[in-house]
Design a protein around this motif. Sequence first.
Motif, PDB file in Angstrom:
ATOM      1  N   ASN B 365       0.959  -1.148  -0.014  1.00 38.03           N
ATOM      2  CA  ASN B 365       0.091   0.018  -0.102  1.00 38.03           C
ATOM      3  C   ASN B 365       0.810   1.139   0.001  1.00 38.03           C
ATOM      4  O   ASN B 365       2.169   1.200   0.477  1.00 38.03           O
ATOM      5  CB  ASN B 365      -1.056  -0.081   1.106  1.00 38.03           C
ATOM      6  N   SER B 367       0.323   4.059   1.643  1.00 33.24           N
ATOM      7  CA  SER B 367      -0.062   5.137   2.522  1.00 33.24           C
ATOM      8  C   SER B 367       0.948   5.432   3.401  1.00 33.24           C
ATOM      9  O   SER B 367       0.965   6.554   4.156  1.00 33.24           O
ATOM     10  CB  SER B 367      -1.375   4.272   3.650  1.00 33.24           C
ATOM     11  N   ASP B 380      -1.921   9.752  -2.328  1.00 32.06           N
ATOM     12  CA  ASP B 380      -3.367   9.411  -1.700  1.00 32.06           C
ATOM     13  C   ASP B 380      -4.115   8.867  -3.123  1.00 32.06           C
ATOM     14  O   ASP B 380      -4.848   7.876  -2.866  1.00 32.06           O
ATOM     15  CB  ASP B 380      -3.966  10.817  -1.295  1.00 32.06           C
ATOM     16  N   ALA B 381      -3.939   9.529  -4.288  1.00 32.37           N
ATOM     17  CA  ALA B 381      -4.582   9.223  -5.610  1.00 32.37           C
ATOM     18  C   ALA B 381      -4.302   7.832  -5.719  1.00 32.37           C
ATOM     19  O   ALA B 381      -4.994   6.947  -6.134  1.00 32.37           O
ATOM     20  CB  ALA B 381      -4.209   9.972  -6.740  1.00 32.37           C
ATOM     21  N   GLY B 383      -3.410   5.372  -3.735  1.00 25.38           N
ATOM     22  CA  GLY B 383      -4.019   4.449  -2.728  1.00 25.38           C
ATOM     23  C   GLY B 383      -5.526   4.268  -3.446  1.00 25.38           C
ATOM     24  O   GLY B 383      -5.889   2.982  -3.372  1.00 25.38           O
ATOM     25  N   ASN B 384      -6.156   5.225  -3.644  1.00 24.04           N
ATOM     26  CA  ASN B 384      -7.717   5.251  -4.370  1.00 24.04           C
ATOM     27  C   ASN B 384      -7.534   4.243  -5.320  1.00 24.04           C
ATOM     28  O   ASN B 384      -8.169   3.420  -5.576  1.00 24.04           O
ATOM     29  CB  ASN B 384      -8.105   6.460  -4.396  1.00 24.04           C
ATOM     30  N   MET B 385      -6.570   4.564  -6.278  1.00 22.02           N
ATOM     31  CA  MET B 385      -6.497   3.669  -7.499  1.00 22.02           C
ATOM     32  C   MET B 385      -6.276   2.235  -7.214  1.00 22.02           C
ATOM     33  O   MET B 385      -6.848   1.493  -7.746  1.00 22.02           O
ATOM     34  CB  MET B 385      -5.141   4.296  -8.510  1.00 22.02           C
ATOM     35  N   ARG B 386      -5.546   2.085  -6.342  1.00 20.73           N
ATOM     36  CA  ARG B 386      -5.195   0.572  -5.766  1.00 20.73           C
ATOM     37  C   ARG B 386      -6.608   0.068  -5.507  1.00 20.73           C
ATOM     38  O   ARG B 386      -6.839  -1.177  -5.657  1.00 20.73           O
ATOM     39  CB  ARG B 386      -4.106   0.691  -4.809  1.00 20.73           C
ATOM     40  N   THR B 387      -7.160   0.527  -4.568  1.00 23.84           N
ATOM     41  CA  THR B 387      -8.492   0.202  -4.064  1.00 23.84           C
ATOM     42  C   THR B 387      -9.431  -0.114  -5.201  1.00 23.84           C
ATOM     43  O   THR B 387      -9.815  -1.479  -5.346  1.00 23.84           O
ATOM     44  CB  THR B 387      -9.216   1.148  -3.079  1.00 23.84           C
ATOM     45  N   ASN B 388      -9.434   0.789  -5.982  1.00 21.54           N
ATOM     46  CA  ASN B 388     -10.679   0.579  -7.297  1.00 21.54           C
ATOM     47  C   ASN B 388     -10.066  -0.339  -8.216  1.00 21.54           C
ATOM     48  O   ASN B 388     -10.683  -1.386  -8.456  1.00 21.54           O
ATOM     49  CB  ASN B 388     -10.596   1.836  -8.098  1.00 21.54           C
TER      50      ASN B 388
END
Lengths: 105, 783
Positions: B365, B367, B380-381, B383-388
């Motif tokens: 991750n 973070s 942060d972006a 991180g979001n991309m990874r989740t999506n």
Amino acid sequence: MEFENKTLNIEQTNTNGVLVCKLTGWLDPNTTPKLEEEINLAGVKELVFDMQNVEYVFSAGLRAFLYFEKMMKASGGTMKLINVSDFIKSIFEMVGFQEIIENTK
Amino acid sequence: MICKSRKWLKKQSLAFKISLGVLLCSFMGVVILLSIVTKRSETIIKEQILKHSQHTISASVENISHLITKTEQALRALRNTLNQLDTDDTESIEIALKSTIKAIHNSGFNLSHVAIYSFPSKTAAWGKFYSAYAQDGEFFYKNEENKNFYKEFPWLKDVEKEEKIVWSEPYVSPNSPTPRMVITCVLPFKFQKTDDFTGLVSISIDLDNIRQYLDKSPFQDEGELVLLSKKGLYITHPNPKINMKTSIYELAEKLNNKKLYQIGQKVLSGQSGYTQMPFSSVYEAPTVFFYAPIPLLNWGLCLIYSKKQLFKPVYDLQIMIIVSAIAGILIMLFLIDKICYYSTRPLQNLAKVAMQYGKGDFSQNVSELRSGDEIGTLSDAFGNMRTNLLEYIKKETMQAAEKQKDLSELEIAKQIQLSALPADFPEHELFDISALMIPAKQIGGDFYDFFFLNQHKIALVIADVSGKGISAALYMMRAQEVIKHTARYTKSVAKIFERANNILCEGNKTCMFVTAFLAVINLQTGEMEYVNAGHLPPFLVDETGCTPIPLKQNFVLGVRSGCVYKKEKLKLKPNSRLFLYTDGITEAQNLQGQFYGQKRLHTVLEKNSPTPQKTIQNVITDIRHFANNAPQSDDITMLSFLYRKQDTNDLTIKADIKELHNVLAFIEHDMKHKKITPEIRSKIIVIAEELFSNIALYAYETNGMVRIKTSIQEENYCLTFVDNGKPYNPLKHQQPDISKPVAQRSVGGLGIFIAKNMADSIEYVYQNNENVLEVKVKIKKIL
């Protein structure tokens, strides 16, 4: 067709007991009897077959030559073949009749 | 070049790029600063130099002027005194001269000489000479009668004998005990009681005196003061070769220096100023010239500075600035590099993580990389991309697994379909066969098939099921099986299709249909029966060329039950080829959307190819070449068949010796047709004669027949005699003894002996109540 109705023609010339038979054609079972019928060996001391115009000599022919050889020997005469082609000579050699041709040399 | 360096720059790290930018800016700043400082300091120094120089020059000029003025005053005083004396008052004259020289000497001037030239008349060249001089603190006086002035003082000639002080050019004084350079000022006087002119009074000054004054200049260290006489003669030049020997004009001409010449002209005509020169006789380097006139003497004074020396402070300053700037820039670069490294480190880590994401590894991750700046936002972006992405991948994986399941099932279906097609092509002396099916991406419904119906009959099938996909494939499998099965128990090809059609029509609710072609070939005779159900006519390739076989179209299979099919016949000539195919070949498309077409296929088939494998290879190569990587839209299916029936000939004839000539004529004719050489022909004729004679004479009690077959097998001429007389193996016949003398021979068995000897192989077999005698003779050459 040239093979159809092949015949045997015999041209005999007798000079002082030397009979030269000029043969033309084939010596096969159909034609060979003609030899024995036509050739008269009486008074013949030397029998010569001119083979120049003979295309084929088959076993019937060979047998005829065998017959004449025997007849000539019996009467103390000789027999020979002249102008024998290589092919016919090879047939004579194959069956051990080379001595007849040897005589011709 | 620029492009290359741009590419190179793109490859460098961010830290390097920033450092490079800062370096360039700093460098430019330093260059600007340096030029400003240089310009400014040059101006300041110039101003100072100007001031100093003016001061130096004016001080020197003042000193010299003072000396000159004093001298002139003394001269006037002496003249005034003399004017009141009588010509004969020698005593007073002596006193006057002595007192003058003493007075001036005492006032600090190292004067050389005071003299009176008394002419008897204005035009006379000789007269009375009075002189006084000082040397080593002592004063001397002398007077001479009838002295030839012009001979001893040539310069006197040029002096205008007027009421005006005139200064001479420097010259070597003849009066002093040791030779000295002097300048002399003269003034006319007249004794009392004389009418107008008596003579000249003069005061000579030692040049060392003047030099002494120049030496006293407080700025001597910073430059050279050069004094020029009225005529431009160098009076104080540091170079002894030039000093007192050369004038500025002469030197200028010698050095071809116009500027120097102009300076001479300017200063001696009373102008002052300054100029720069790349070279001078004083400093062999760029110099600055200041010059000013000495009005009383009409002389000139030059102050010469070496530019290097003059601007030394400026140069020192420049070096100092450059050194400190370089040091500063290096320190700055070091700091920038460190700062950049530390501030882009998260970015590098981010790149590493992104790379791993790219490889499909989402375990790490981002973070932990968080910071407050733009990089933090980027993290942060990410991180979001990874989740999506993880969610998306999860979904996709599930969907893909489902798709894969479907796909693999299709693939299995395809494999089953392909495996239903015969892939082993039998080796057979009478024919050669090869076939190929290349399925399109989508599973399709083409098939080829071939199978033996009995020992001498082979069936060839090619078919195309309408439509595509699983249903077409299933229907194809069924059609293939039905046709094959029906053919097994149905003699007529037309009936095969009729029965197969009826079966395929049963329960065909989807209204699928099959176009098919079936041929049954008698391998022994080459006779071919065929029936066509709506399929493309196959090509027949033989010596006459390549043509679609003539056929009438019947209705396709599987649609109308009870249809009647009509068969057709043709006879395959030896070495003719059949080419069965589906429209996947003629409708193969290239990228431009053109069809391969029958014409191209025709052209390929026309070319001679030795085997069906080669034919198929040629066709597929040509299609690939034509399609030029365009995707294959339909199944490509083809079957190539080569009928290779041997060129056999046979004769059935009475087993009668009278037929001998006919038999031999048949064989001779056959051999000529097969282009056997005459030698071999003779051999075979002999063999044939012996064997036929043997059969004719011995095989049958009564009449019988004999069948004679001829063929070429590999490199042999093959002759077979078949009779159904009594079983008799002539090869077992006793051999004649050929070693016996001719006269003792029996006449039997010679024929067989000759035949056996002449043949390369001779075999006898008794089969199906027949005597079969097969003779082979090698044929070396064919005419």
